[in-house]
Design a protein around this motif. Sequence first.
Motif, PDB file in Angstrom:
ATOM      1  N   ARG A   1     -12.172 -10.421  29.384  1.00 10.68           N
ATOM      2  CA  ARG A   1     -13.524 -10.014  29.765  1.00 10.68           C
ATOM      3  C   ARG A   1     -14.448 -11.237  29.850  1.00 10.68           C
TER       4      ARG A   1
ATOM      5  N   LEU B   1      -4.091  -4.105  25.435  1.00 13.73           N
ATOM      6  CA  LEU B   1      -5.535  -3.966  25.289  1.00 13.73           C
ATOM      7  C   LEU B   1      -6.161  -5.266  24.772  1.00 13.73           C
ATOM      8  N   TYR B   2      -5.438  -5.954  23.916  1.00 14.53           N
ATOM      9  CA  TYR B   2      -5.918  -7.243  23.416  1.00 14.53           C
ATOM     10  C   TYR B   2      -6.034  -8.242  24.567  1.00 14.53           C
TER      11      TYR B   2
ATOM     12  N   LEU C   1     -13.208  -4.924  18.570  1.00 15.02           N
ATOM     13  CA  LEU C   1     -13.121  -6.280  19.122  1.00 15.02           C
ATOM     14  C   LEU C   1     -14.429  -6.680  19.804  1.00 15.02           C
ATOM     15  N   GLN C   2     -15.036  -5.721  20.507  1.00 12.01           N
ATOM     16  CA  GLN C   2     -16.270  -6.022  21.226  1.00 12.01           C
ATOM     17  C   GLN C   2     -17.426  -6.305  20.263  1.00 12.01           C
TER      18      GLN C   2
ATOM     19  N   HIS D   1      -9.095  -7.226  26.643  1.00 13.24           N
ATOM     20  CA  HIS D   1     -10.327  -7.645  25.960  1.00 13.24           C
ATOM     21  C   HIS D   1     -10.578  -9.140  26.109  1.00 13.24           C
ATOM     22  N   ASN D   2      -9.550  -9.933  25.934  1.00 19.39           N
ATOM     23  CA  ASN D   2      -9.717 -11.386  25.973  1.00 19.39           C
ATOM     24  C   ASN D   2      -9.879 -11.933  27.389  1.00 19.39           C
TER      25      ASN D   2
ATOM     26  N   LEU E   1     -10.833  -1.409  20.944  1.00 17.72           N
ATOM     27  CA  LEU E   1     -11.679  -2.179  21.858  1.00 17.72           C
ATOM     28  C   LEU E   1     -13.116  -2.278  21.354  1.00 17.72           C
TER      29      LEU E   1
ATOM     30  N   ARG F   1     -16.996  -9.783  19.034  1.00 15.29           N
ATOM     31  CA  ARG F   1     -17.329 -10.760  20.084  1.00 15.29           C
ATOM     32  C   ARG F   1     -18.836 -10.817  20.300  1.00 15.29           C
TER      33      ARG F   1
END
Length: 367
Positions: free
Chosen positions: A361, A354-355, A177-178, A358-359, A174, A181
Motif C-alpha cells: 500500500r 494479506l501481509y 497492521l493499518q 498491506h506492505n 489488516l 502503520r
Amino acid sequence: MLTRTRNVMFVALFGIVVLGGLTRLTESGLSIVEWKPITGIIPPITLSQWEEEFEKYKQFPEYKLLNYRMSLSDFKYIYYMEWSHRMLGRMIGLVVVLPAAYFGFRGYMTRSTTKKIMGLVGLLGFQGVLGWYMVKSGLSEELMSTPSSVPRVSHYRLAAHLGSAFILYSGMFLAGLQILRDSKVAYDTFPKEVAKILANPSLNRFRRLAICTAILIFLTSMSGALVAGLDAGLIYNEFPYMGTSIIPPKSELFSKSYTKFGESDLWRNFFDNPTTVQFDHRVLAMTTLCAITALWLYSRRLTLPPKARLAINSVLGVSYIQATLGISTLIYMVPIPLASAHQAGSLTLLTTALYLVHNMRRIPIKI
C-alpha cells in the motif's frame, strides 16, 4: 499495548479456526444440541448433569444413525471439543469488544478506524449466530427420513461459517497492521525510502496482482470447505489422477443425480456433487499455486521494500507447503493431523498474502 492486544487477537482468531476444523474432523460439532450463550459457559459437572446432556444428544440423528453405541465417556470427549470451540469464541468476543471499547473511549482510534472495528464486532456477533445456524442443520429430523443419509451439517452453511471466520480474521489482521502503520506515519517514523519505493508507478500492476492472488487464495479455501462438508476428500485418493484420468468422466462430473430439473440445473454439481467439488478444488489449488509462482517470478524484476520482499517469498514457500499438505491429506484419506494442518495452512497462506497486500500500500506522506 496496541501491539500486544493485536497479537492476542490474531492468535485467538487463528486458533478458533483450527479448533473449529478439529471439531468437525472429530465429529464433535453436533454434541451440544442447545445454544445457550450465557449459561452454556459452564459445562456439566455432576454425573446426573452429564447423563442429562447425553440423553438430549440421544434424541438427535447423529446418535441414532451413527453413534448409537457411544458410551458416556466417549460423549464427554466430543462434548468438550465443541464446548472448547464455543468458549474460545466467547473469549474472542471479550478480547475484541473490551479493548475496542477502551481504546474508543480514550480517543486512541480515529473515526474511520472506530467504524471499521464496530463493523468487525458486528461480524463477530453474526459469526456466533451463523455457527448455531450451521449446527441446527445437522440436528434436523429430516436426516432420519433420507435413505443412507449421513448426519452432518449443511456444507453450504459450513462454507459460510468458515468464510465468515476468514473474512473476520482478514479484517482484524489488516486493521491491526493499518493502525500500527498509521501510528508510524503520524509520528513521522515511517521510513522515507520505503515510502519512495511504494510511490513508484511501476509497482501498480504488481499491487493489483497481489490483491487478485489473495482473493484467489480465499476462493480456493472456500472450495476446500465444500470438500470438507461433503467428505469429498474420501473419494479419489490419488494425485494427479482421479481414477484412470486427470479429469473424471463427464457423466460423473455432471450427474443428473444432483439436479432437480434435469439438464437445466446441472450447475448444481459444482456445489453438491463430491466428485465435481473435489475436482474443482484441485483445479483451483493448482491454479493458485501457478499464480503465486508467476507472481514471485514477476517480483524478481521489481524493486520492492524489504517487508514486501519477505512477504512474497513467504507466500511462495507457504503455498508449496500447503499444496504438499493437501496432496498428502488426500492420499492418506484425510487423517486428522494432516487435515488439520492443511486447514491451518490455508489460513497461514491467506495471512502471508494479506501481509504482502498491506506492505504494498502507498503511504500518504510527502517524500
